[in-house]
Design a protein around this motif. Structure first.
Motif, PDB file in Angstrom:
ATOM      1  N   GLY A   1      -1.069   4.076  -2.106  1.00 37.07           N
ATOM      2  CA  GLY A   1      -2.456   4.257  -2.154  1.00 37.07           C
ATOM      3  C   GLY A   1      -2.991   3.905  -3.299  1.00 37.07           C
ATOM      4  N   ARG A   2      -2.710   3.519  -4.495  1.00 38.32           N
ATOM      5  CA  ARG A   2      -3.176   2.687  -5.979  1.00 38.32           C
ATOM      6  C   ARG A   2      -3.329   1.464  -5.898  1.00 38.32           C
ATOM      7  NH1 ARG A   2      -0.534   7.311  -9.577  1.00 38.32           N
ATOM      8  NH2 ARG A   2      -0.031   8.862  -8.368  1.00 38.32           N
ATOM      9  N   VAL A   3      -2.851   0.993  -5.196  1.00 38.07           N
ATOM     10  CA  VAL A   3      -2.638  -0.927  -5.117  1.00 38.07           C
ATOM     11  C   VAL A   3      -4.344  -1.226  -5.007  1.00 38.07           C
ATOM     12  CG1 VAL A   3      -1.901  -1.674  -3.180  1.00 38.07           C
ATOM     13  CG2 VAL A   3      -1.848  -2.833  -4.830  1.00 38.07           C
ATOM     14  N   ARG A   4      -5.325  -2.031  -5.465  1.00 35.82           N
ATOM     15  CA  ARG A   4      -6.150  -2.719  -5.674  1.00 35.82           C
ATOM     16  C   ARG A   4      -6.200  -3.844  -4.152  1.00 35.82           C
ATOM     17  NH1 ARG A   4      -9.866  -0.715  -9.037  1.00 35.82           N
ATOM     18  NH2 ARG A   4      -9.447   0.144 -10.924  1.00 35.82           N
ATOM     19  N   VAL A   5      -7.128  -3.457  -3.412  1.00 38.98           N
ATOM     20  CA  VAL A   5      -7.137  -4.886  -2.804  1.00 38.98           C
ATOM     21  C   VAL A   5      -7.470  -6.204  -2.869  1.00 38.98           C
ATOM     22  CG1 VAL A   5      -8.767  -5.765   0.156  1.00 38.98           C
ATOM     23  CG2 VAL A   5      -8.304  -3.228  -1.129  1.00 38.98           C
ATOM     24  N   ARG A   6      -7.893  -6.529  -3.728  1.00 35.59           N
ATOM     25  CA  ARG A   6      -8.624  -7.626  -4.644  1.00 35.59           C
ATOM     26  C   ARG A   6      -6.897  -7.771  -4.769  1.00 35.59           C
ATOM     27  NH1 ARG A   6     -12.556 -11.252  -5.941  1.00 35.59           N
ATOM     28  NH2 ARG A   6     -13.625  -9.298  -5.733  1.00 35.59           N
ATOM     29  N   GLU A   7      -6.270  -7.491  -5.633  1.00 40.78           N
ATOM     30  CA  GLU A   7      -4.138  -7.585  -6.412  1.00 40.78           C
ATOM     31  C   GLU A   7      -3.953  -7.884  -4.677  1.00 40.78           C
ATOM     32  OE1 GLU A   7      -0.970  -5.719  -8.061  1.00 40.78           O
ATOM     33  OE2 GLU A   7      -3.487  -4.664  -8.116  1.00 40.78           O
ATOM     34  N   LEU A   8      -3.279  -7.666  -3.860  1.00 37.59           N
ATOM     35  CA  LEU A   8      -3.339  -7.463  -2.964  1.00 37.59           C
ATOM     36  C   LEU A   8      -3.303  -9.223  -1.568  1.00 37.59           C
ATOM     37  CD1 LEU A   8      -3.400  -4.463  -0.287  1.00 37.59           C
ATOM     38  CD2 LEU A   8      -1.317  -5.214  -1.553  1.00 37.59           C
ATOM     39  N   ALA A   9      -4.787  -9.464  -1.640  1.00 36.87           N
ATOM     40  CA  ALA A   9      -5.262 -10.815  -1.335  1.00 36.87           C
ATOM     41  C   ALA A   9      -4.248 -12.089  -2.060  1.00 36.87           C
ATOM     42  CB  ALA A   9      -6.437 -10.490  -1.592  1.00 36.87           C
ATOM     43  N   ASP A  10      -5.271 -11.972  -3.791  1.00 42.76           N
ATOM     44  CA  ASP A  10      -4.656 -12.576  -4.454  1.00 42.76           C
ATOM     45  C   ASP A  10      -2.825 -13.019  -4.422  1.00 42.76           C
ATOM     46  OD1 ASP A  10      -6.975 -12.696  -5.513  1.00 42.76           O
ATOM     47  OD2 ASP A  10      -7.086 -11.862  -7.493  1.00 42.76           O
TER      48      ASP A  10
ATOM     49  N   VAL B   1       0.847  -1.378  -0.342  1.00 49.52           N
ATOM     50  CA  VAL B   1      -0.206  -0.140  -0.312  1.00 49.52           C
ATOM     51  C   VAL B   1       0.775   1.372   0.231  1.00 49.52           C
ATOM     52  CG1 VAL B   1      -1.318   0.988   1.321  1.00 49.52           C
ATOM     53  CG2 VAL B   1      -1.787  -0.671   1.414  1.00 49.52           C
ATOM     54  N   VAL B   2       1.673   1.145   1.352  1.00 47.71           N
ATOM     55  CA  VAL B   2       2.749   2.243   1.021  1.00 47.71           C
ATOM     56  C   VAL B   2       3.235   2.808  -0.061  1.00 47.71           C
ATOM     57  CG1 VAL B   2       4.813   3.339   2.068  1.00 47.71           C
ATOM     58  CG2 VAL B   2       2.797   2.280   3.639  1.00 47.71           C
ATOM     59  N   ALA B   3       4.523   1.824  -0.912  1.00 49.19           N
ATOM     60  CA  ALA B   3       5.281   1.562  -2.333  1.00 49.19           C
ATOM     61  C   ALA B   3       4.671   2.058  -3.482  1.00 49.19           C
ATOM     62  CB  ALA B   3       5.904   0.167  -2.213  1.00 49.19           C
TER      63      ALA B   3
ATOM     64  N   GLY C   1      -6.082  -1.745  12.737  1.00 45.29           N
ATOM     65  CA  GLY C   1      -6.907  -0.825  12.988  1.00 45.29           C
ATOM     66  C   GLY C   1      -8.052   0.050  12.099  1.00 45.29           C
ATOM     67  N   LEU C   2      -7.147  -0.764  10.957  1.00 41.42           N
ATOM     68  CA  LEU C   2      -7.799   0.340   9.233  1.00 41.42           C
ATOM     69  C   LEU C   2      -8.409  -1.058   8.118  1.00 41.42           C
ATOM     70  CD1 LEU C   2      -5.888   3.531   8.556  1.00 41.42           C
ATOM     71  CD2 LEU C   2      -8.308   3.624   9.846  1.00 41.42           C
ATOM     72  N   THR C   3      -9.236  -1.217   7.355  1.00 39.26           N
ATOM     73  CA  THR C   3      -9.222  -1.493   6.744  1.00 39.26           C
ATOM     74  C   THR C   3      -8.364  -1.433   5.251  1.00 39.26           C
ATOM     75  OG1 THR C   3     -10.776  -0.458   5.244  1.00 39.26           O
ATOM     76  CG2 THR C   3     -11.688  -2.298   7.043  1.00 39.26           C
ATOM     77  N   PRO C   4      -8.316  -2.426   4.563  1.00 39.10           N
ATOM     78  CA  PRO C   4      -7.333  -2.082   3.794  1.00 39.10           C
ATOM     79  C   PRO C   4      -7.354  -0.653   2.216  1.00 39.10           C
ATOM     80  CG  PRO C   4      -7.280  -4.953   3.632  1.00 39.10           C
ATOM     81  CD  PRO C   4      -8.415  -3.634   4.743  1.00 39.10           C
ATOM     82  N   LYS C   5      -8.611  -0.803   2.492  1.00 38.96           N
ATOM     83  CA  LYS C   5      -9.192   0.393   1.561  1.00 38.96           C
ATOM     84  C   LYS C   5      -8.953   2.238   2.252  1.00 38.96           C
ATOM     85  CE  LYS C   5     -13.190   1.998  -1.431  1.00 38.96           C
ATOM     86  NZ  LYS C   5     -14.861   1.833  -0.842  1.00 38.96           N
ATOM     87  N   ARG C   6      -9.538   1.608   3.220  1.00 31.31           N
ATOM     88  CA  ARG C   6      -9.202   3.048   3.935  1.00 31.31           C
ATOM     89  C   ARG C   6      -7.880   2.687   4.943  1.00 31.31           C
ATOM     90  NH1 ARG C   6     -11.748   7.605   5.807  1.00 31.31           N
ATOM     91  NH2 ARG C   6     -10.944   8.603   7.753  1.00 31.31           N
TER      92      ARG C   6
ATOM     93  N   SER D   1      -7.851 -14.703   0.732  1.00 26.55           N
ATOM     94  CA  SER D   1      -9.314 -14.913   0.674  1.00 26.55           C
ATOM     95  C   SER D   1      -9.053 -12.775   0.505  1.00 26.55           C
ATOM     96  CB  SER D   1     -10.109 -15.285   0.459  1.00 26.55           C
ATOM     97  OG  SER D   1     -10.756 -15.361   2.150  1.00 26.55           O
ATOM     98  N   ARG D   2     -10.369 -12.612   0.320  1.00 23.71           N
ATOM     99  CA  ARG D   2      -9.945 -10.547   0.068  1.00 23.71           C
ATOM    100  C   ARG D   2     -10.770 -10.507   1.658  1.00 23.71           C
ATOM    101  NH1 ARG D   2     -14.262  -7.379  -0.241  1.00 23.71           N
ATOM    102  NH2 ARG D   2     -13.334  -4.871  -1.159  1.00 23.71           N
ATOM    103  N   GLN D   3     -11.801 -11.718   1.614  1.00 21.15           N
ATOM    104  CA  GLN D   3     -12.465 -11.330   3.094  1.00 21.15           C
ATOM    105  C   GLN D   3     -10.855 -11.889   4.607  1.00 21.15           C
ATOM    106  OE1 GLN D   3     -13.232 -13.230   0.734  1.00 21.15           O
ATOM    107  NE2 GLN D   3     -15.258 -12.165  -0.236  1.00 21.15           N
ATOM    108  N   ARG D   4     -10.122 -12.843   3.776  1.00 24.38           N
ATOM    109  CA  ARG D   4      -9.562 -12.946   5.409  1.00 24.38           C
ATOM    110  C   ARG D   4      -8.526 -11.756   5.378  1.00 24.38           C
ATOM    111  NH1 ARG D   4      -7.329 -16.280   8.471  1.00 24.38           N
ATOM    112  NH2 ARG D   4      -5.118 -16.560   9.029  1.00 24.38           N
TER     113      ARG D   4
END
Length: 272
Positions: A173-182, A168-170, A200-205, A187-190
């Motif tokens: 803030g433009r990376v997608r959560v689904r891409e991170l999970a993959d 996210v930092v690198a 303390g924050l969601t990946p999106k936040r 899973s995206r939920q995990r």
């Protein structure tokens, strides 16, 4: 036309080095009354006052007084007033903060609390030692030793969560959560659940916060909002305006003049 530097009379000190990765420090001495809006950024904030003064913290309709404080990752903007300040301020990576503070960041969330509530009477002893120290170098060494001892005694975050935060930092803030999970093999939920529970924050936040931080510092440097929106990956200027308002409670032009941000190039030259 740029206004005068609102922090011109602030004494800001920097340590020669910080031994613990993910930790940055700065020393502040401001004589006379001071009032600033604390702006959230991609780190956990700890401030230890040692000059027999206290911070008056104002959030909405509530207020409290504390000699030292801790503010969670991406804390909600708040106002701080004091009759002069002598303090060491620390910015902790969220990968370092949980063992240092002694709790998961999900318990602190985006709140600000008295550091005494987390460290107990050790805060008073640290403040006394800082007050007795004769130089900023000695003060930084005292705080560094305290942080290192707490970090070594605590428990860090999952490697997958640490890796996701670093991405996210690198990406600013433009990376997608689904891409991170993959890429993490979760899973995206995990990822959403573990990331939020530990940082303390969601990946999106978190991505919104990092992108905002990049954008608002471009505004501080005098770049126009339209250019900042384009350079920071916003769809348009209205989306930039929305995020600045959400994180600061004010407009992009007003945020660009906030002393909390204006001092960053001096206090935090290694800020990414």
């Amino acid at each position: 036309m740029r206004t005068a530097d609102p922090t011109a009379d602030w004494e800001v000190s920097r340590p020669p080095r910080v031994a613990l990765p993910g930790v940055d420090m700065a020393g502040f001495r401001i004589r006379g009354p001071v009032g600033v809006r604390a702006i959230p950024h991609p780190a956990v904030t700890v401030a230890v006052e040692f000059g027999d003064r206290a911070f008056d913290i104002h959030r909405g309709t509530s207020s409290e007084r504390a000699e030292s404080l801790a503010a969670g990752l991406g804390f909600d903007a708040f106002r701080v007033r004091a009759e002069g300040i002598a303090c060491v301020q620390v910015r902790l990576s969220p990968l370092v903060a949980p063992p240092v503070l002694g709790l998961p960041l999900s318990e602190l969330r985006r709140d600000v609390v008295a550091l005494d509530d987390l460290w107990g009477r050790e805060v008073l002893r640290l403040r006394e030692r800082l007050n007795s120290a004769r130089t900023w170098r000695e003060r930084f060494a005292l705080v560094g030793a305290e942080l290192t001892a707490r970090f070594q005694a605590g428990q860090g975050v999952d490697p997958e969560v640490a890796w996701a935060w670093q991405q996210v930092v690198a990406s600013r803030g433009r990376v997608r959560v689904r891409e991170l999970a993959d890429r993490a093999g979760w899973s995206r939920q995990r990822l959403w659940s573990r990331f939020g529970a530990q940082l303390g924050l969601t990946p999106k936040r978190a991505a919104m916060l990092v992108r905002f931080d990049d954008a608002v510092h471009r505004l501080v440097r005098g770049h126009g909002p339209a250019q900042v929106a384009a350079d920071s990956g916003y769809a348009d200027q209205s989306h930039l305006h929305h995020d600045v308002r959400a994180f600061t409670g004010t407009t992009p032009s007003a945020a660009a003049g906030e002393p909390w941000l204006a001092v960053d190039d001096t206090a935090w030259p290694t800020r990414g």
